[in-house]
Design a protein around this motif. Structure first.
Motif, mmCIF file in Angstrom:
data_model
loop_
_atom_site.group_PDB
_atom_site.id
_atom_site.type_symbol
_atom_site.label_atom_id
_atom_site.label_comp_id
_atom_site.label_asym_id
_atom_site.label_seq_id
_atom_site.Cartn_x
_atom_site.Cartn_y
_atom_site.Cartn_z
ATOM 1 N N GLY A 250 56.383 -27.445 94.678
ATOM 2 C CA GLY A 250 55.017 -27.560 94.599
ATOM 3 C C GLY A 250 54.482 -29.129 94.852
ATOM 4 N N ASN A 251 53.359 -29.620 95.214
ATOM 5 C CA ASN A 251 53.227 -30.853 95.473
ATOM 6 C C ASN A 251 53.086 -31.958 94.246
ATOM 7 N N HIS A 252 53.079 -31.299 93.086
ATOM 8 C CA HIS A 252 53.102 -32.035 91.824
ATOM 9 C C HIS A 252 54.536 -32.512 91.262
ATOM 10 N N GLU A 253 55.414 -31.893 92.046
ATOM 11 C CA GLU A 253 56.914 -32.092 91.402
ATOM 12 C C GLU A 253 57.514 -33.460 91.656
ATOM 13 N N GLU B 118 74.496 -21.847 100.223
ATOM 14 C CA GLU B 118 73.838 -22.028 101.513
ATOM 15 C C GLU B 118 72.346 -22.470 101.364
ATOM 16 N N ALA B 119 71.905 -21.762 100.348
ATOM 17 C CA ALA B 119 70.383 -22.013 100.071
ATOM 18 C C ALA B 119 70.076 -23.405 99.414
ATOM 19 N N LEU B 120 71.242 -23.761 98.667
ATOM 20 C CA LEU B 120 71.082 -24.962 97.900
ATOM 21 C C LEU B 120 71.498 -26.171 98.809
ATOM 22 N N GLU B 121 72.190 -25.919 100.008
ATOM 23 C CA GLU B 121 72.544 -26.920 100.844
ATOM 24 C C GLU B 121 71.026 -27.481 101.448
ATOM 25 N N THR B 122 70.400 -26.513 102.034
ATOM 26 C CA THR B 122 68.987 -26.919 102.758
ATOM 27 C C THR B 122 68.058 -27.499 101.543
ATOM 28 N N LEU B 123 67.972 -26.956 100.414
ATOM 29 C CA LEU B 123 67.121 -27.347 99.553
ATOM 30 C C LEU B 123 67.503 -28.821 99.182
ATOM 31 N N ARG B 124 68.709 -29.254 99.144
ATOM 32 C CA ARG B 124 69.031 -30.617 98.864
ATOM 33 C C ARG B 124 68.403 -31.420 99.951
ATOM 34 N N LEU B 125 68.378 -30.869 101.223
ATOM 35 C CA LEU B 125 68.246 -31.637 102.447
ATOM 36 C C LEU B 125 66.586 -31.800 102.459
ATOM 37 N N GLY B 126 65.852 -30.691 102.378
ATOM 38 C CA GLY B 126 64.584 -30.984 102.529
ATOM 39 C C GLY B 126 63.555 -30.032 101.715
ATOM 40 N N GLY B 127 64.080 -29.237 100.461
ATOM 41 C CA GLY B 127 63.398 -28.547 99.845
ATOM 42 C C GLY B 127 63.063 -27.170 100.340
ATOM 43 N N PHE B 128 63.611 -26.691 101.125
ATOM 44 C CA PHE B 128 63.587 -25.485 101.554
ATOM 45 C C PHE B 128 64.795 -24.354 101.932
ATOM 46 N N MET C 4 55.965 -26.753 101.538
ATOM 47 C CA MET C 4 54.562 -26.939 102.185
ATOM 48 C C MET C 4 54.365 -28.201 102.097
ATOM 49 N N ASN C 5 54.881 -29.106 101.145
ATOM 50 C CA ASN C 5 54.450 -30.647 101.383
ATOM 51 C C ASN C 5 54.546 -31.235 102.748
ATOM 52 N N PHE C 6 55.608 -30.708 103.560
ATOM 53 C CA PHE C 6 55.418 -31.221 105.010
ATOM 54 C C PHE C 6 54.608 -30.974 105.818
ATOM 55 N N CYS C 7 53.448 -30.077 105.217
ATOM 56 C CA CYS C 7 52.456 -29.935 105.982
ATOM 57 C C CYS C 7 51.040 -30.549 105.408
ATOM 58 N N SER C 8 51.120 -31.087 104.221
ATOM 59 C CA SER C 8 49.837 -31.573 103.280
ATOM 60 C C SER C 8 49.263 -32.748 103.846
ATOM 61 N N GLU C 9 47.749 -32.609 103.769
ATOM 62 C CA GLU C 9 47.094 -33.768 104.224
ATOM 63 C C GLU C 9 47.213 -34.854 103.132
ATOM 64 N N VAL D 237 61.066 -9.913 106.106
ATOM 65 C CA VAL D 237 61.063 -11.328 105.653
ATOM 66 C C VAL D 237 59.828 -11.491 104.647
ATOM 67 N N HIS D 238 59.942 -12.074 103.503
ATOM 68 C CA HIS D 238 58.996 -12.441 102.495
ATOM 69 C C HIS D 238 59.211 -14.025 102.657
ATOM 70 N N ILE D 239 58.084 -14.560 103.071
ATOM 71 C CA ILE D 239 57.686 -16.151 102.917
ATOM 72 C C ILE D 239 56.921 -16.549 101.621
ATOM 73 N N ILE D 240 57.608 -17.331 100.888
ATOM 74 C CA ILE D 240 56.836 -18.164 99.882
ATOM 75 C C ILE D 240 56.684 -19.646 99.847
ATOM 76 N N GLY D 241 55.543 -20.092 99.248
ATOM 77 C CA GLY D 241 55.330 -21.459 99.634
ATOM 78 C C GLY D 241 54.420 -22.032 98.526
ATOM 79 N N HIS D 242 54.223 -23.190 98.258
ATOM 80 C CA HIS D 242 52.985 -23.393 97.642
ATOM 81 C C HIS D 242 51.474 -23.731 98.060
ATOM 82 N N ILE D 243 51.475 -24.562 99.036
ATOM 83 C CA ILE D 243 50.145 -24.940 99.700
ATOM 84 C C ILE D 243 49.823 -23.715 100.659
ATOM 85 N N PRO D 244 48.758 -22.921 100.768
ATOM 86 C CA PRO D 244 48.668 -21.983 101.715
ATOM 87 C C PRO D 244 48.320 -22.685 102.986
#
Length: 594
Positions: free
Chosen positions: A282-285, A321-331, A347-352, A385-392
């Protein structure tokens, strides 16, 4: 075949400190409403120039160097030149005094809160500005508005879609099996219920389980929710769509954010184990809030401190393998079960509101191109595929949002469902085919928040999915929203009772909850005022604002529901609104809680 039950939790706040509605911060002239996306904002309105000039003491190009600009010399060029010299010298002390003065003068908050917020943000914001390619005139246009300068740094860009032809679209079919899957609440600060003495009669304090006010939720209420979930029927999946810390963003440190992360992760593991929980960032983390630098920012200003702690806290839920990209960019991505894959986007990489994107907003971290690769591989392996994220997606920067829309269109046969949070309310966003913008191809479900911020009941969402069998669509078959009614819970002698507020198909008379059903519901909202007002009630988790949602408000909300991408008036034309698109956009932005 056992049904799939998915609990979706949007735990926390989801708003930046400068985005609070005017009804929270107190009345302010229209000319002093802030551009609510970047910390340290300055007003757009023409009056802002006359307000800012004496505060900033900006020099005028016509005046001798070193001579302050008198009020009669106020001009956009003066503001532009002043900002250019300020940022050019990276004089943080001067910027701090300037920002605190503006924050105080325009009544964003008490001076003490303004000082705390500016000190927290200034180093990262200045670093982003200095590293960006913004010219002084663009900085002035960004902060003050079009009268001061032209700002278009966030220009259009495109991801590359695969050359492989899009498979034929197969309309969704009914599933083979369908089994049911006392602090002060009225303080003058931007966030209340954080301790301190109540001003007023003894009964004026916040309720024990939460408060209808600009307050977040007590930790014991979150634990009570998890105890309630542990006593209920078993779930197959748990999606946690982010925002963990509270809204006191002006006084948060990295240590505070990490403590919150570890505390809530531990509670989820304690009550939901052995169920795995799949989180999104999320954006508040971050600290400061919304500050998510792309991976090319290294050192102490990078997000390594946060992503590393997340990987450590979530190690039992996510594979290496999921932890690897999480450490890199949070996804990350992972296979949930045969035939079903999960993608968790940052979704913080799309945030205004992510000021680090001033450096470069073109597909930050390469996340969307990575997503294309994941979906193309899933398509080849016949995975859903299910996609989850914070900011719509419709809340994102325009180019990011439009590229994501293209991706959803291309892989509509692969993407079975999308789940987001952030807005605190109960809503959805529609996706249509790009050729006609009339055929529904997907829907993004936006679950309500657990937090009460602002004036809401706590809530959570349970989805029923097409179950596990060969050829399953893994689509959402129905969903239920549960709330804690604070009026009842805080009554003397009462115990908290989490109760179902509604079930989607039953409440709206839907044969199913596929994209075409939600599109049809939008048309029914237009014609059936009673049905729309019922949606307005559920939209606010059973505690709507006092003012009803009439013509202008309704037009803005229906337009928002039909828009899976940002800043696209063509998506609203099918609704034939009487108001101009710019007016509709402005109306709905005023109601955003985040």
């Amino acid at each position: 075949v056992p049904h799939s039950r998915v609990v979706s939790q949007h735990t926390g706040p989801g708003t930046g400190w400068a985005a609070w509605p005017s009804r929270v911060l107190g009345p302010a002239p229209a000319a002093e409403k802030f551009w609510a996306q970047l910390p340290g904002q300055l007003p757009r309105a023409p009056r802002a120039l006359s307000v800012l000039t004496p505060i900033l003491q900006l020099p005028d190009p016509r005046a001798p160097r070193g001579v302050p600009c008198p009020p009669s010399w106020s001009s956009p060029s003066a503001v532009s030149a002043g900002w250019g010299r300020t940022l050019g010298s990276t004089n943080e002390a001067r910027i701090e005094r300037l920002a605190v003065s503006v924050c105080t003068e325009l009544r964003l908050a008490r001076r003490e809160i303004c000082q705390d917020a500016v000190r927290l943000f200034e180093k990262d914001v200045v670093s982003a500005w200095v590293r960006s390619v913004l010219r002084p005139a663009e900085i002035c246009g960004l902060l003050v508005g079009a009268r001061c300068g032209h700002w278009d740094i966030l220009s259009d860009w495109n991801v590359t879609l695969p050359s492989t032809p899009k498979p034929p679209v197969v309309p969704p079919a009914p599933p083979r099996t369908r089994r049911p899957h006392r602090p002060d609440p009225a303080c003058k600060d931007p966030l209340c219920c954080r301790g301190g003495r109540v001003q007023g009669p003894s009964h004026a304090g916040a309720g024990y389980w939460g408060e209808y006010s600009k307050c977040d939720l007590p930790l014991h209420t979150i634990e009570n929710l998890l105890q309630h979930l542990a006593r209920g029927p078993p779930f197959q999946l748990a999606y946690w769509t982010g925002d963990l810390p509270a809204h006191d963003v002006w006084q948060q440190s990295r240590a505070d954010q990490l403590r919150t992360l570890r505390t809530l992760s531990t509670l989820l593991r304690k009550y939901l184990a052995p169920l795995s929980v799949y989180p999104a960032v999320g954006n508040h983390e971050a600290s400061p809030v919304n500050g998510f630098p792309p991976p090319y920012v290294h050192g102490n200003q990078s997000s390594a401190w946060l992503y590393g702690a997340m990987a450590e806290a979530w190690e039992g839920w996510l594979p290496p393998e999921a932890l690897e990209t999480l450490r890199l960019g949070g996804f990350y991505t992972l296979r949930l079960r045969p035939g079903l894959r999960l993608v968790s986007l940052n979704m913080n990489f799309c945030s205004e509101a992510n000021f680090w994107l001033l450096i470069n907003a073109t597909d930050p971290a390469g996340q969307l191109q990575w997503l294309v690769g994941v979906l193309q591989a899933a398509e080849g392996q016949q995975e859903k595929v299910h996609i989850i994220g914070h900011i719509p997606p419709a809340h994102c920067l325009r180019s990011w949002s439009w590229n994501y829309y293209r991706i959803v269109n291309r892989f509509e046969g692969t993407i079975a469902a999308q789940f987001f949070g952030h807005t605190h309310v109960d809503e959805f966003e529609m996706f249509y085919d790009e050729e006609t913008l009339s055929r529904p191809v997907s829907v993004a479900f936006v679950a309500p928040s657990v937090t009460t911020y602002i004036n809401l009941n706590p809530g959570y969402r349970v989805y029923q999915l097409d179950g596990d069998y060969p050829g399953s669509s893994h689509m959402v078959l129905d969903h239920e929203t549960f709330i804690l009614n604070l009026t009842e819970a805080n009554a003397p002698g009462a115990e908290p009772r989490w109760q179902r507020l509604y079930r989607a198909r039953q409440a709206y008379g839907l044969p199913s909850v596929f994209p075409a059903d939600w599109d049809g519901l939008l048309r029914r909202f237009q014609a059936d005022e009673r049905l729309f007002q019922h949606f307005w009630f559920l939209f606010h988790k059973g505690h709507p604002p006092r003012e009803p949602c009439r013509e202008a408000c309704k037009a803005a909300l229906l337009c928002a529901l039909r828009s899976g991408r940002s800043a696209d008036p063509s998506l609203c034309r099918a609704l034939r609104p009487r108001l101009p698109f710019a007016h509709i956009q402005a109306l709905w932005r005023q109601r955003r809680l985040c």
